[in-house]
Design a protein around this motif. Structure first.
Motif, PDB file in Angstrom:
ATOM      1  N   ARG A 167      20.781 -18.960 -18.252  1.00  0.00           N
ATOM      2  CA  ARG A 167      20.194 -17.666 -17.860  1.00  0.00           C
ATOM      3  C   ARG A 167      21.165 -16.878 -16.988  1.00  0.00           C
ATOM      4  O   ARG A 167      21.767 -17.441 -16.071  1.00  0.00           O
ATOM      5  CB  ARG A 167      18.902 -17.878 -17.066  1.00  0.00           C
ATOM      6  CG  ARG A 167      17.716 -18.279 -17.906  1.00  0.00           C
ATOM      7  CD  ARG A 167      16.447 -18.336 -17.082  1.00  0.00           C
ATOM      8  NE  ARG A 167      16.338 -19.557 -16.313  1.00  0.00           N
ATOM      9  CZ  ARG A 167      15.369 -19.806 -15.445  1.00  0.00           C
ATOM     10  NH1 ARG A 167      14.428 -18.902 -15.209  1.00  0.00           N
ATOM     11  NH2 ARG A 167      15.315 -20.945 -14.782  1.00  0.00           N
ATOM     12  N   VAL A 168      21.303 -15.590 -17.299  1.00  0.00           N
ATOM     13  CA  VAL A 168      22.016 -14.658 -16.409  1.00  0.00           C
ATOM     14  C   VAL A 168      21.019 -13.544 -16.093  1.00  0.00           C
ATOM     15  O   VAL A 168      20.593 -12.808 -16.988  1.00  0.00           O
ATOM     16  CB  VAL A 168      23.280 -14.080 -17.085  1.00  0.00           C
ATOM     17  CG1 VAL A 168      23.914 -13.025 -16.180  1.00  0.00           C
ATOM     18  CG2 VAL A 168      24.265 -15.186 -17.416  1.00  0.00           C
ATOM     19  N   THR A 169      20.628 -13.455 -14.842  1.00  0.00           N
ATOM     20  CA  THR A 169      19.522 -12.548 -14.497  1.00  0.00           C
ATOM     21  C   THR A 169      19.772 -11.899 -13.141  1.00  0.00           C
ATOM     22  O   THR A 169      20.743 -12.217 -12.446  1.00  0.00           O
ATOM     23  CB  THR A 169      18.196 -13.348 -14.386  1.00  0.00           C
ATOM     24  OG1 THR A 169      18.310 -14.257 -13.285  1.00  0.00           O
ATOM     25  CG2 THR A 169      17.893 -14.143 -15.641  1.00  0.00           C
ATOM     26  N   GLY A 170      18.844 -11.012 -12.772  1.00  0.00           N
ATOM     27  CA  GLY A 170      18.798 -10.578 -11.385  1.00  0.00           C
ATOM     28  C   GLY A 170      18.373 -11.770 -10.542  1.00  0.00           C
ATOM     29  O   GLY A 170      18.017 -12.828 -11.081  1.00  0.00           O
ATOM     30  N   TYR A 171      18.423 -11.623  -9.229  1.00  0.00           N
ATOM     31  CA  TYR A 171      18.132 -12.767  -8.354  1.00  0.00           C
ATOM     32  C   TYR A 171      16.738 -12.681  -7.752  1.00  0.00           C
ATOM     33  O   TYR A 171      16.108 -11.627  -7.778  1.00  0.00           O
ATOM     34  CB  TYR A 171      19.204 -12.855  -7.271  1.00  0.00           C
ATOM     35  CG  TYR A 171      20.584 -13.066  -7.857  1.00  0.00           C
ATOM     36  CD1 TYR A 171      20.888 -14.258  -8.501  1.00  0.00           C
ATOM     37  CD2 TYR A 171      21.548 -12.061  -7.804  1.00  0.00           C
ATOM     38  CE1 TYR A 171      22.143 -14.455  -9.068  1.00  0.00           C
ATOM     39  CE2 TYR A 171      22.801 -12.248  -8.373  1.00  0.00           C
ATOM     40  CZ  TYR A 171      23.099 -13.444  -8.998  1.00  0.00           C
ATOM     41  OH  TYR A 171      24.320 -13.636  -9.571  1.00  0.00           O
ATOM     42  N   ASP A 172      16.297 -13.795  -7.191  1.00  0.00           N
ATOM     43  CA  ASP A 172      14.976 -13.842  -6.557  1.00  0.00           C
ATOM     44  C   ASP A 172      15.063 -13.231  -5.160  1.00  0.00           C
ATOM     45  O   ASP A 172      14.797 -13.879  -4.145  1.00  0.00           O
ATOM     46  CB  ASP A 172      14.467 -15.282  -6.476  1.00  0.00           C
ATOM     47  CG  ASP A 172      14.099 -15.841  -7.844  1.00  0.00           C
ATOM     48  OD1 ASP A 172      14.246 -15.103  -8.851  1.00  0.00           O
ATOM     49  OD2 ASP A 172      13.670 -17.002  -7.916  1.00  0.00           O
ATOM     50  N   ALA A 173      15.481 -11.992  -5.124  1.00  0.00           N
ATOM     51  CA  ALA A 173      15.624 -11.255  -3.864  1.00  0.00           C
ATOM     52  C   ALA A 173      15.222  -9.816  -4.164  1.00  0.00           C
ATOM     53  O   ALA A 173      15.276  -9.393  -5.317  1.00  0.00           O
ATOM     54  CB  ALA A 173      17.082 -11.301  -3.397  1.00  0.00           C
TER      55      ALA A 173
END
Lengths: 373, 338
Positions: free
Chosen positions: B304-310
């Protein structure tokens, strides 16, 4: 504080007012019939809950005038949107009473739901105040289509704290929709009294902020409720926009069958209000005018009892819904692929035992033995 | 054929729908006079009048809630949410009412509304103008959630979303609104208001699309990361002699499970790319489907390449947060070298 509109007096020091000309004797009898039917349904529903035949039930005993009076003022083309407190309003428009009971029995699909377009009655709305924008949308759509249709939504005093109430009021006044905001101010939101709900003197005065009329009416007086609703609808149809009605009354009963008001209020107070309840009050009013006699009243009550008894029979004749009902009608366009897989998965194990309503709850702290209410 | 960008394509679709069916109405903040802050609804007011194209008060629960009421009455409202994060005040109306109206009415009165949401980062905006909230809606039964990445798809999909009886969350990747032009046919693929012709709804609202051919790695993505992923795939081809297949999911609910199985199974390695935060994102669902269905065909776990949990950052740091060609390239290499 604006004056409270009232027509029915008390037969003693409080004189009766004028009955509006549009209400003939047969209308008054019909209105009484509606009140009795609503009352009969409510009392039977509470009994059914006590017997474990339906689930938790939200009572409206004492609020029949706000429902029947307002609905009787509507034309057939007008749409009404109930909250759970007006759960049985549809039976006055043709929704089967057995369907409403089935809803409380925990049945969905074709058993417990109805098509709002069939009778222009919205679904029972559980979240507070969220149906008010729907009522605005319906009247807005009718306006766009140049149809003669207005909308009315019932809600409680607690709902006036919700954002959706304010957004709906604002939309309706800006867009000039023919919408009646019918607030049943029964002074209690479960255990929260109106004094902790708002710092405004009245609910009706909130209309001022939105540039619409705000009217106060005796919520135990069906004829007065009819009158203020009829006036509001007439104004709306003529392009005058929405109206906020505050029907001032009292929640004589618990919030629901799982609630125990002894935990938070003095029940002597509700006894005081009980004397004003609308069914008996309307009956006495009609007797004072010799419109209703014992035989007629007995017949009306017997018919209501029969209708509700039949509804109970019909509700109990419904077979326990199959597992497919979980996935029925979630999408009007058809089932997505994963629904069939989910059903296959369900079918691979034995079905859980049939769910029954839990019956009367015991309320911790309600008394030495945790008595039911 | 006319060459249009995504904004123009959506605008064309809306004109076509409103011309074909007078039940279609457009409402939202600043959609009429200015034609929307992104101009997607430009020209509709002049053409169709202020009964059908309405600048509403600034209140998303009111917008979505009144759109539901209009749909119950029989209209086909298209509501614009001005920016992604502005949908949150309307969230309750979407989740408890729009998504449940069909279910609550025996399937007879679905909330036939389209909620258009320009979403995502990369446009150097203040806080709460760059979120990717699609997973919140994917996780809500009763909604369809779609996201075009090309002008042609945008036009076909907006028409299909309006035609579809169910409520559709229409995610518009604002970063690529004007990224490029594409030739699209002058005539619409079908006429709104005529039922569901030739499976058009099925084709445009539930099927993925192969955006780049390849057999060495399947990369699943949607929206603004589709062109980035194609760029990363070209770089993989140049530098690693790896041919990645890029699958544009288009429909996030329902997912096109057959396209996902096929690409993962044939390529034997898979990666998912999106801007939204990672945990319980669409990528988690795609990865799970692949592992459940074709794990034995795989040479490596799904990446997975995604935005972060922030929280989506203030824009000075948004390029650190967003998937980039380099991050997608690195994520692909990790799966390839497992």
């Amino acid at each position: 504080m604006s004056e409270i509109v009232r027509v029915i007096g008390n037969g003693a020091d409080l004189a009766d007012g004028e009955v509006p000309n549009e209400l003939a004797e047969k209308d008054l009898i019909e209105l009484f019939r509606w009140l009795v039917l609503l009352r009969t349904f409510d009392e039977r529903a509470v009994a059914l809950q006590r017997q474990g035949r339906i689930g938790t039930y939200a009572l409206y005993w004492g609020e029949e005038a706000t429902q029947a009076g307002a609905l009787y003022a509507c034309e057939d083309a007008d749409w009404v949107f109930p909250s759970y407190r007006q759960n049985a309003i549809g039976i006055l428009r043709g929704v089967p009473a057995s369907t409403v009971l089935a809803w409380w029995r925990g049945y969905g699909g074709t058993h417990g739901f109805w098509n709002p377009r069939d009778h222009r009655v919205g679904p029972i709305t559980v979240p507070i105040a969220t149906h008010l924008p729907h009522a605005v949308g319906v009247a807005w759509a009718a306006k766009i289509r140049k149809d003669r249709a207005s909308s009315l939504a019932w809600f409680g005093d607690g709902a006036t704290s919700e954002g959706d109430f304010h957004e709906a009021m604002n939309f309706a006044s800006v867009l000039k929709t023919s919408t009646v905001f019918f607030c049943v101010n029964n002074q209690w939101a479960i255990s929260t009294p109106i004094s902790k709900q708002m710092a405004s003197e009245t609910i009706a005065q909130k209309a001022v902020a939105y540039g619409m009329p705000g009217v106060r009416v005796d919520g135990f007086d069906p004829i007065a409720c009819w009158k203020v609703t009829r006036d509001a609808l007439e104004r709306g149809r003529q392009g005058g926009g929405p109206t906020l009605i505050e029907a001032y009354c009292y929640r004589i009963m618990p919030h629901g069958t799982a609630d125990d008001p002894r935990l938070y209020r003095d029940e002597a107070e509700s006894e005081h209000w009980r004397a004003l309840e609308p069914v008996g009050r309307m009956a006495e009013f009609l007797r004072r005018r010799s419109i209703l006699d014992d035989a007629q009243e007995e017949q009306i009550r017997a018919e209501a009892k029969q209708l509700v008894a039949q509804a109970v029979t019909d509700m109990e004749a419904i077979a326990h819904p199959g597992q497919e009902i979980l996935f029925d009608h979630v999408y009007a366009s058809g089932r997505p692929w994963n629904f069939d897989e989910a059903l296959d998965e369900l079918h691979q194990v034995e079905r859980p035992a049939e769910v029954k309503p839990l019956g009367p709850p015991t309320t911790p702290g309600a008394g030495e033995e945790g008595k039911t209410i | 054929m006319t060459a249009v960008n995504m904004v123009e394509a959506l605008n064309k679709g809306l004109h076509e729908a409103m011309t074909a069916d007078d039940r279609v109405v457009v409402l939202g903040e600043d959609v009429a006079k200015t034609g929307g802050v992104f101009r997607v609804t430009a020209g509709l007011l002049d053409r169709f009048g202020d009964d059908r194209v309405v600048d509403t008060p600034l209140a998303e629960a009111g917008i979505v809630g009144s759109a539901i009421g209009m749909a119950v009455y029989g209209l086909l409202p298209v509501a614009e949410i001005q920016f992604d994060s502005f949908v949150y005040p309307g969230f309750e109306q979407i989740v408890v009412h729009a998504a449940r109206y069909a279910w609550r009415t025996k399937g007879e009165v679905p909330a036939s509304i389209v909620i258009r949401i320009p979403y995502g980062g990369g446009v150097r905006m203040p806080e709460l103008h760059s979120d990717s909230p699609e997973s919140l809606f994917v996780h809500t039964p009763g909604l369809k959630v779609v996201c075009p990445s090309t002008p042609a798809d945008a036009r076909n999909m907006i028409l299909a979303a309006i035609e579809d009886p169910d409520p559709v969350i229409f995610m518009e990747p604002k970063r690529i609104y004007r990224a490029g032009r594409q030739e699209i046919p002058d005539e619409p693929p079908f006429t709104v208001g005529n039922g569901s012709p030739n499976g058009a709804l099925n084709e445009y609202l539930s099927k993925a699309r192969v955006a780049r051919e390849g057999d060495d790695l399947a990369i699943f993505t949607y929206g603004a990361t589709v062109p980035l992923t194609i760029d990363a795939a070209e770089k993989l081809a140049r530098e690693e002699r790896v041919e990645a297949r890029v699958v544009d999911l288009r429909s996030l609910y329902p997912l096109d499970v057959h396209a996902i199985e096929k690409a993962a199974s044939e390529c034997r390695r898979a990666l998912v790319v999106h801007e939204a935060p990672r945990t319980a994102g669409v990528g988690a669902e795609v990865s799970s489907l692949i592992h459940e269905r074709v794990m034995l065909d795989l040479e490596a776990p799904v990446g997975r390449v995604t935005g972060y949990d922030a929280p989506f950052p203030q824009f000075a740091n948004e390029d650190d947060y967003l998937p980039s060609v380099d991050r997608i390239f690195a994520g692909a290499k990790k799966v390839l070298e497992f």
